[in-house]
Design an enzyme around this catalytic site. Sequence first.
Site, PDB file in Angstrom:
ATOM      1  N   GLY A 213       0.810  -1.205   0.000  1.00  0.00           N
ATOM      2  CA  GLY A 213       0.000   0.000   0.000  1.00  0.00           C
ATOM      3  C   GLY A 213       0.850   1.264   0.000  1.00  0.00           C
ATOM      4  O   GLY A 213       0.307   2.365   0.044  1.00  0.00           O
ATOM      5  N   HIS A 214       2.174   1.103  -0.047  1.00  0.00           N
ATOM      6  CA  HIS A 214       3.076   2.259  -0.051  1.00  0.00           C
ATOM      7  C   HIS A 214       3.828   2.390  -1.367  1.00  0.00           C
ATOM      8  O   HIS A 214       4.840   3.086  -1.439  1.00  0.00           O
ATOM      9  CB  HIS A 214       4.090   2.137   1.083  1.00  0.00           C
TER      10      HIS A 214
ATOM     11  N   ASP B  86       6.423  -4.266  12.336  1.00  0.00           N
ATOM     12  CA  ASP B  86       7.596  -4.445  11.480  1.00  0.00           C
ATOM     13  C   ASP B  86       8.811  -4.812  12.306  1.00  0.00           C
ATOM     14  O   ASP B  86       9.562  -5.731  11.970  1.00  0.00           O
ATOM     15  CB  ASP B  86       7.867  -3.163  10.680  1.00  0.00           C
TER      16      ASP B  86
ATOM     17  N   HIS C 196      -0.099   4.835   7.057  1.00  0.00           N
ATOM     18  CA  HIS C 196      -0.977   3.678   7.186  1.00  0.00           C
ATOM     19  C   HIS C 196      -2.418   4.091   7.379  1.00  0.00           C
ATOM     20  O   HIS C 196      -3.221   3.349   7.918  1.00  0.00           O
ATOM     21  CB  HIS C 196      -0.545   2.794   8.355  1.00  0.00           C
TER      22      HIS C 196
END
Lengths: 209, 209, 334, 334
Positions: free
Chosen positions: D56-57, D110, D220
Amino acid sequence: MAEALTLDAFARWLKQFAETVHDNVGLLTDLDSAIGDADHGTNMDRGFKAVVSVLDGNGFESPDALFKKVGMTLVSTVGGASGPLYGTFFLRFGSALQGVEAVGTQELGKALRAGVEGIVTRGKAELEDKTMYDAWAPALEAFDRAAPEGTAAALAAAATAAGEGRDATTDMLARKGRASYLGERSIGHQDPGATSATMLLESAAATLA
Amino acid sequence: MAEALTLDAFARWLKQFAETVHDNVGLLTDLDSAIGDADHGTNMDRGFKAVVSVLDGNGFESPDALFKKVGMTLVSTVGGASGPLYGTFFLRFGSALQGVEAVGTQELGKALRAGVEGIVTRGKAELEDKTMYDAWAPALEAFDRAAPEGTAAALAAAATAAGEGRDATTDMLARKGRASYLGERSIGHQDPGATSATMLLESAAATLA
Amino acid sequence: MKKLINDPADVVKEALRGMEAAHPGHLRVDHDHAIIYRKDAPRQGKVALISGGGSGHEPLHGGFVGTGMLDAACAGEVFTSPVPDQMMEATKQVDGGAGVLHIVKNYTGDVMNFEMAAEMAAADSGIEVQSVVTDDDVAVQDSLYTAGRRGVGITVLLEKIVGAAAEEGRPLQEIADLATRINSQGRSMGMALTSCTVPSAGKATFDLADNEMEVGIGIHGEPGRKRLPLASAKDVASLLVDPVVADLPYGKGDSVIAFVNGMGGTPLIELYVMYNEVAQILEQAGITVARSLVGNYITSLDMAGCSVTLLKVDDELVGLWDAPVNTPGLRWGC
Amino acid sequence: MKKLINDPADVVKEALRGMEAAHPGHLRVDHDHAIIYRKDAPRQGKVALISGGGSGHEPLHGGFVGTGMLDAACAGEVFTSPVPDQMMEATKQVDGGAGVLHIVKNYTGDVMNFEMAAEMAAADSGIEVQSVVTDDDVAVQDSLYTAGRRGVGITVLLEKIVGAAAEEGRPLQEIADLATRINSQGRSMGMALTSCTVPSAGKATFDLADNEMEVGIGIHGEPGRKRLPLASAKDVASLLVDPVVADLPYGKGDSVIAFVNGMGGTPLIELYVMYNEVAQILEQAGITVARSLVGNYITSLDMAGCSVTLLKVDDELVGLWDAPVNTPGLRWGC
Ligand SMILES: Nc1ncnc2c1ncn2[C@@H]1O[C@H](COP(=O)(O)OP(=O)(O)O)[C@@H](O)[C@H]1O
Ligand SMILES: Nc1ncnc2c1ncn2[C@@H]1O[C@H](COP(=O)(O)OP(=O)(O)O)[C@@H](O)[C@H]1O
Ligand SMILES: [Mg+2]
Ligand SMILES: [Mg+2]
Ligand SMILES: [Mg+2]
Ligand SMILES: [Mg+2]
């Protein structure tokens, strides 16, 4: 016969139209949103603001010099379809007045016709393509028909006919300009250029008589 | 004392929780939308679907083998914060049961504590950081307090305490996890991880007694 | 309207200042004329390439100025063709004695303004100017009696390939013929999930319900040819690729550059999902993808949506595609 | 939800297929593990760089795999960190005997997943692994008792610069130290005009009124630190640049790489308007922009908004920045 039209009258016409455009930016842009790209109002406003500042900043020797400058200003500031079209209109309008001593009804009619021919040469529109030409064409005819009654009557008739032409664009299927991309879906929407052209004639009727 | 817990009972627990998570994907994700990144529901659902298919596809020798596999599966499928946290919980939970002949209330309590210690080791959360630990910590205490009354009572007490801990997260200012980025604005929202942890204990109370 | 802008009237001007500041080594900007120049223009003996059009399609065209692509780009107001003065000025500034190619997208306004510029340049300076008009959008009916098809995605591929040919030192006529050939071998089709919002208009050009999409849109926020229920990426890919393939037509054994373009508001992850579908359709049709391009390259402000462009290529075109290019928007080989 | 996707559950998988199809000469994709490899990995004797994170990045991270940047990128589900198995597998595959650097953005998930991977890799294979955790987001309070600052824009600059250093053949410790130094010299701040929509959630993560913006957002879709009335580009630039400059602090005479990043739904024209403002603020502060980067590089799905990152640089860092890079997302010099 009425008085010949003065440089001052012509400037009043253009300024009045500039004001009308400015007051109707939203309307013109909304019409262009429906079948175009939502810029006709801002295009015209940008151009005629520039025209007004040219008028305010310069003295002109003659109507033809004034209108050529107006035409060049529009060509240089508007862009899009309406820039070359309105620009060419005023360039040809001005050329038609070159050497004319006094602008009476007949001369005005000739200049309008020359201007509209310029629009057709540039844009190659035909009747019922749903463009500004659908306002201009009936306006020219109406002008000529009423010309014997003088400038005021001729311009009033032209403005009325332009309005009818403008209204008639609503039901047309566009074949020129951006609206043509919509095909059938262009039907039911009034053409923005025909709308601004009608305003130009209405301003003329209000100021040039 | 109650019967020792069977492999079947443990499988029922995990399957029941998987179902609860699946039915509450929207709730968990909504909670995570408010103070996180809108994925806690789908994360848990993905992980526990994988757990269920592991349970269905394998026979296990012992509870510790089963729970280690569950932990590994979660680590390998969930990702995010909840993957390592729930994964570590079950890995440690399994380890604590290694060599245990019969899982009674006491053994279960030890295993839960070991699992939660794993969560703390991984995530370094403290009380009132507004994380799942705020549901786990009171649950462990309640479990131990009620343990003399047997597994059913202990788990029921743990589930109730977890729910109270979960509810208490609403007023906390987050200091760990994504919600901490919100600072003051994290106050007023219930923590998603504390919510899923409470569901895990409720499922245990419903299936392991 | 939610945009990162100041006064809507200043968007183009300020974006040009931003471009100049961001690419000081590569670009030079004439702010009076809103022209972006390759820093080292004019290049003696090289045919110069000029394009231009309304703003709001970034990186097109200003982002394609540089080695191996355009020598200058004229920026109009948002969605409004630039004026002839700009193209005339740019033509004079970039001519290196080998003539100038004007790359024009087929819109009434663009064509008229570029035409006037070419007429004026010829009268004024005697610079040899040729023009190519791109018209690759199969969503629009092509006919002698209409404005014809819109110029869309092929413009990007054309500017790159013809730019490489110009860099090789080919003469103007050859460059113009190549441009015409590329345009004739390229077709596109686009769709929108949302309308864009023109800054000066302040609101969306058209409204789409949450479960609707527009198919056959162009790049100016003009509504498309039909409104359909929202569909999957797979179905959208068919809706775009099938009419493109049928139109030229492209057939078994053909080699293409496949270009999946975002409309400005569509993130890369979705464009890759789309490309996956497009690649599968082409594979099933026996069409070989020689090269591909995926990203937001010819956009419509903040519109969400995409377009697909296919360009039939031979070894020459692939070679020119691969040649070095150094622009803010496309860069490789140097 | 309006997206060019099929089943929301398949977005990442299908986007990876699309990436592979679009970059056949450069990338190799292990679809079982959702890992994107540089086609020629492992490179013997070169320290390998691995990054990864939630999807999504894009283009981060997969779009930064290639010569002069990453050797592999592990793709998680949308906004969900990848799992340790992926990082372990990638570590084994890319190690060319000189060790592996893990580049991790500072998010609880992460960090934990990469930690587990590093532990497992050490136990399992004896490959030397070092990690750098980026945490450049000044919107978040840094403290021993919190999750600390988020890793955002600096990650892009770090991957480029450290990638160049690895390409030079520098040893692992030097690479890791360089990465740490870059992170310590970089700061970022972001804002959003709209929320993003996570495909599996199907609706916007947060709601913003037409006249509101979120300042201090991450990547996010998490809400920011404060909600403010919509402001001009000029005011937004101050809201972002001022806290960034104050934090390091950057001062008169400093040289920086200035990075204006779009959140995925913001078109380039707005980013250039923003860059124009940012450049002016920096000029007034006496901070020299050595290099700049403007575009959508570390995004938050379809979010409209932007972030500003400043990295204090010296000649060494500028030299490494200028070194050749050949990835889908950043490419120059080759
Ligand atoms: N070929 C043409 N001939 C005459 N008028 C045209 C032609 N094409 C477009 N127009 C007029 O121009 C108007 C649109 O002007 P404008 O919106 O300013 O330019 P653009 O279409 O480039 O955005 C249309 O409403 C129509 O009246
Ligand atoms: N350091 C931590 N210690 C314990 N629990 C944590 C920690 N960080 C986050 N959590 C829990 O994880 C939950 C979020 O999980 P999830 O949304 O799946 O992952 P992510 O935050 O990576 O998106 C939070 O609601 C919180 O309960
Ligand atoms: Mg228009
Ligand atoms: Mg989450
Ligand atoms: Mg226009
Ligand atoms: Mg997450």
